[in-house]
Design a protein around this motif. Sequence first.
Motif, PDB file in Angstrom:
ATOM      1  N   GLN A  81     -49.760  22.674 114.258  1.00  0.00           N
ATOM      2  CA  GLN A  81     -50.843  22.113 114.212  1.00  0.00           C
ATOM      3  C   GLN A  81     -52.214  23.331 113.455  1.00  0.00           C
ATOM      4  N   LYS A  82     -51.304  24.300 113.600  1.00  0.00           N
ATOM      5  CA  LYS A  82     -51.847  25.812 113.436  1.00  0.00           C
ATOM      6  C   LYS A  82     -51.265  26.292 111.219  1.00  0.00           C
ATOM      7  N   GLU A  83     -50.469  25.347 111.191  1.00  0.00           N
ATOM      8  CA  GLU A  83     -49.831  25.366 110.205  1.00  0.00           C
ATOM      9  C   GLU A  83     -50.415  24.682 108.471  1.00  0.00           C
ATOM     10  N   THR A  84     -50.807  25.821 107.752  1.00  0.00           N
ATOM     11  CA  THR A  84     -51.183  25.142 106.200  1.00  0.00           C
ATOM     12  C   THR A  84     -49.625  24.532 105.759  1.00  0.00           C
ATOM     13  N   LEU A  85     -50.278  22.834 104.921  1.00  0.00           N
ATOM     14  CA  LEU A  85     -49.104  22.550 104.327  1.00  0.00           C
ATOM     15  C   LEU A  85     -49.332  22.274 103.399  1.00  0.00           C
ATOM     16  N   ASP A  86     -48.348  22.315 102.448  1.00  0.00           N
ATOM     17  CA  ASP A  86     -48.376  22.386 100.550  1.00  0.00           C
ATOM     18  C   ASP A  86     -47.938  20.659 100.791  1.00  0.00           C
ATOM     19  N   TYR A  87     -47.896  20.410 101.228  1.00  0.00           N
ATOM     20  CA  TYR A  87     -47.789  18.297 101.058  1.00  0.00           C
ATOM     21  C   TYR A  87     -48.258  17.936 102.669  1.00  0.00           C
ATOM     22  N   ALA A 109     -31.387   5.431 126.715  1.00  0.00           N
ATOM     23  CA  ALA A 109     -32.601   5.624 125.365  1.00  0.00           C
ATOM     24  C   ALA A 109     -32.337   6.084 125.063  1.00  0.00           C
ATOM     25  N   TRP A 110     -31.793   8.388 124.463  1.00  0.00           N
ATOM     26  CA  TRP A 110     -31.866   9.314 124.085  1.00  0.00           C
ATOM     27  C   TRP A 110     -32.040   8.741 123.066  1.00  0.00           C
ATOM     28  N   ASP A 111     -31.233   7.729 122.991  1.00  0.00           N
ATOM     29  CA  ASP A 111     -31.225   6.944 121.269  1.00  0.00           C
ATOM     30  C   ASP A 111     -32.181   5.845 120.968  1.00  0.00           C
ATOM     31  N   ASN A 112     -33.196   6.225 120.306  1.00  0.00           N
ATOM     32  CA  ASN A 112     -33.585   7.439 120.538  1.00  0.00           C
ATOM     33  C   ASN A 112     -35.442   8.206 120.656  1.00  0.00           C
ATOM     34  N   ARG A 113     -35.527   7.921 121.792  1.00  0.00           N
ATOM     35  CA  ARG A 113     -36.378   8.389 122.801  1.00  0.00           C
ATOM     36  C   ARG A 113     -36.095   9.998 122.024  1.00  0.00           C
ATOM     37  N   TYR A 114     -34.861  10.348 122.009  1.00  0.00           N
ATOM     38  CA  TYR A 114     -35.082  12.191 121.200  1.00  0.00           C
ATOM     39  C   TYR A 114     -35.654  11.871 120.753  1.00  0.00           C
ATOM     40  N   GLY A 115     -35.631  11.571 119.027  1.00  0.00           N
ATOM     41  CA  GLY A 115     -36.811  11.279 117.737  1.00  0.00           C
ATOM     42  C   GLY A 115     -38.380  11.129 118.415  1.00  0.00           C
ATOM     43  N   CYS A 116     -38.549  10.385 119.056  1.00  0.00           N
ATOM     44  CA  CYS A 116     -39.862  10.128 119.669  1.00  0.00           C
ATOM     45  C   CYS A 116     -40.819  11.587 120.319  1.00  0.00           C
ATOM     46  N   THR A 117     -39.562  12.777 120.884  1.00  0.00           N
ATOM     47  CA  THR A 117     -40.375  13.160 121.549  1.00  0.00           C
ATOM     48  C   THR A 117     -39.771  14.962 120.528  1.00  0.00           C
ATOM     49  N   VAL A 118     -39.345  14.849 119.290  1.00  0.00           N
ATOM     50  CA  VAL A 118     -39.760  15.802 118.755  1.00  0.00           C
ATOM     51  C   VAL A 118     -40.679  15.434 117.836  1.00  0.00           C
ATOM     52  N   VAL A 119     -40.717  14.502 117.451  1.00  0.00           N
ATOM     53  CA  VAL A 119     -41.389  13.794 116.130  1.00  0.00           C
ATOM     54  C   VAL A 119     -42.874  14.703 117.205  1.00  0.00           C
ATOM     55  N   LEU A 120     -43.513  14.583 118.122  1.00  0.00           N
ATOM     56  CA  LEU A 120     -44.786  15.227 118.605  1.00  0.00           C
ATOM     57  C   LEU A 120     -44.651  16.345 119.150  1.00  0.00           C
ATOM     58  N   GLU A 121     -43.146  17.200 119.866  1.00  0.00           N
ATOM     59  CA  GLU A 121     -43.138  18.164 119.617  1.00  0.00           C
ATOM     60  C   GLU A 121     -43.426  18.561 118.220  1.00  0.00           C
ATOM     61  N   ALA A 122     -42.763  18.778 117.677  1.00  0.00           N
ATOM     62  CA  ALA A 122     -43.084  19.192 115.985  1.00  0.00           C
ATOM     63  C   ALA A 122     -44.293  19.724 115.676  1.00  0.00           C
ATOM     64  N   LEU A 123     -45.208  18.010 115.423  1.00  0.00           N
ATOM     65  CA  LEU A 123     -46.910  18.219 115.605  1.00  0.00           C
ATOM     66  C   LEU A 123     -47.473  18.874 116.114  1.00  0.00           C
ATOM     67  N   ALA A 140     -50.264   9.793 121.895  1.00  0.00           N
ATOM     68  CA  ALA A 140     -49.655  11.706 121.953  1.00  0.00           C
ATOM     69  C   ALA A 140     -50.395  11.739 120.169  1.00  0.00           C
ATOM     70  N   ILE A 141     -50.347  10.759 118.991  1.00  0.00           N
ATOM     71  CA  ILE A 141     -50.140  11.303 118.003  1.00  0.00           C
ATOM     72  C   ILE A 141     -51.512  11.762 117.285  1.00  0.00           C
ATOM     73  N   THR A 142     -52.593  11.156 117.946  1.00  0.00           N
ATOM     74  CA  THR A 142     -53.823  10.344 117.384  1.00  0.00           C
ATOM     75  C   THR A 142     -54.345  12.596 117.104  1.00  0.00           C
ATOM     76  N   PRO A 143     -54.027  12.942 118.277  1.00  0.00           N
ATOM     77  CA  PRO A 143     -55.311  14.236 118.556  1.00  0.00           C
ATOM     78  C   PRO A 143     -54.210  15.487 117.186  1.00  0.00           C
ATOM     79  N   LEU A 144     -53.544  14.858 116.741  1.00  0.00           N
ATOM     80  CA  LEU A 144     -52.930  15.740 115.894  1.00  0.00           C
ATOM     81  C   LEU A 144     -52.295  16.123 114.396  1.00  0.00           C
ATOM     82  N   VAL A 145     -53.106  15.021 114.016  1.00  0.00           N
ATOM     83  CA  VAL A 145     -53.906  14.687 112.942  1.00  0.00           C
ATOM     84  C   VAL A 145     -55.078  13.859 111.937  1.00  0.00           C
TER      85      VAL A 145
END
Length: 355
Positions: free
Chosen positions: A194-200, A176-190, A32-37
């Motif tokens: 996608q179209k944002e320019t980050l200064d870091y 397992a919401w502890d902590n597949r919550y975090g896994c879900t949020v990481v993917l949704e945030a990435l 899931a991460i590979t095409p986003l980074v």
Amino acid sequence: MEEKTFQRIKELTELQGTSGFEEDIRSYMRTAITPLVDDVQQDGLGGIFGLRHAAADKPRVMVAAHMDEVGFMLTEITPRGLFKVVPLGGWNPYVVSAQRFTLKTANGNYPCISSSVPPHLLRGTSGQVKVEDILFDAGFESKEEALAFGVLPGDTIVPQTETVKTANGKNIISKAWDNRYGCTVVLEALEALQKETLDYTLIAGANVQEEVGLRGAKPAVTKFDPDLFFAVDCSAADDLTTTNGTFGHLGEGTLLRIQDPGMILLPRLREYLLDTAATHHIPYQYFVSKGGTDAGAAHTANQGIPSTVIGVCGRYIHTHQTMFSIADFDAAREMVIQVLKGLDASTIKTIVAGK
């Protein structure tokens, strides 16, 4: 909640992987991460992170879930073909008995249940239960038969549960919401960035072995050397009988963790989080915890890393059935996205400098 997000939550929570045995979740996250980074890297214990690179002189920000869920490791096969175990992560012994699990072996996965003592046989005893007293039963008739099926000490036993919505559509029940919550949020945030320019440089992914002493965060922050660290993690709700004087209430927003045994939220980081929540009208609740997260391991690593947690609460965590609020998830997801959008090199420098 969009159906796509619910299906992602269902897939991630129904995957099975306890501490040290996170390979199924890691594989899902890698795909899931590979095409986003720009590229994907793995640390020596198995934590996996996607990187979006900025210039070499720009700061580095790490957003980390953890992949592991609580489970058990098989330590001994009895002559009758039952299994003795040790817990991987914290378990209340009174929720372990008479539940369905998966026994994961090199030869394949087998259905398994935890033993319970009928009340008839508890008469005249204290009735107290310890995890070490609970046997696990996959239906084998002897130790020899279990061995013939490839069962060995060191194999793991993980809860098996279906993820469903509650009748009113406001909550979800899963393991397992502890902590597949975090896994879900990481993917949704990435995806959202996608179209944002980050200064870091953004380093976003998931650690391993959090449930057994925050082990995975240490090699991860050593490898990636972030200037700021955000854990995204689920914490225990305390709202069954009152919300007066307790922390962690379903439906009241994302958690702003100000203190736990391993972390104190630094003033400039708190100020940034509060400003972000106010600017974007994100509901939040203050949270104080008796347990820690990967932020506690990160903030004393390297030369010291300002760290915090963007969390949600769940009822009955570290069991087969956790209940959590869709509205809280939405608030936490928005908080992560807006925090990352709002950061720039100057803001990060101010937070790190503390003035």
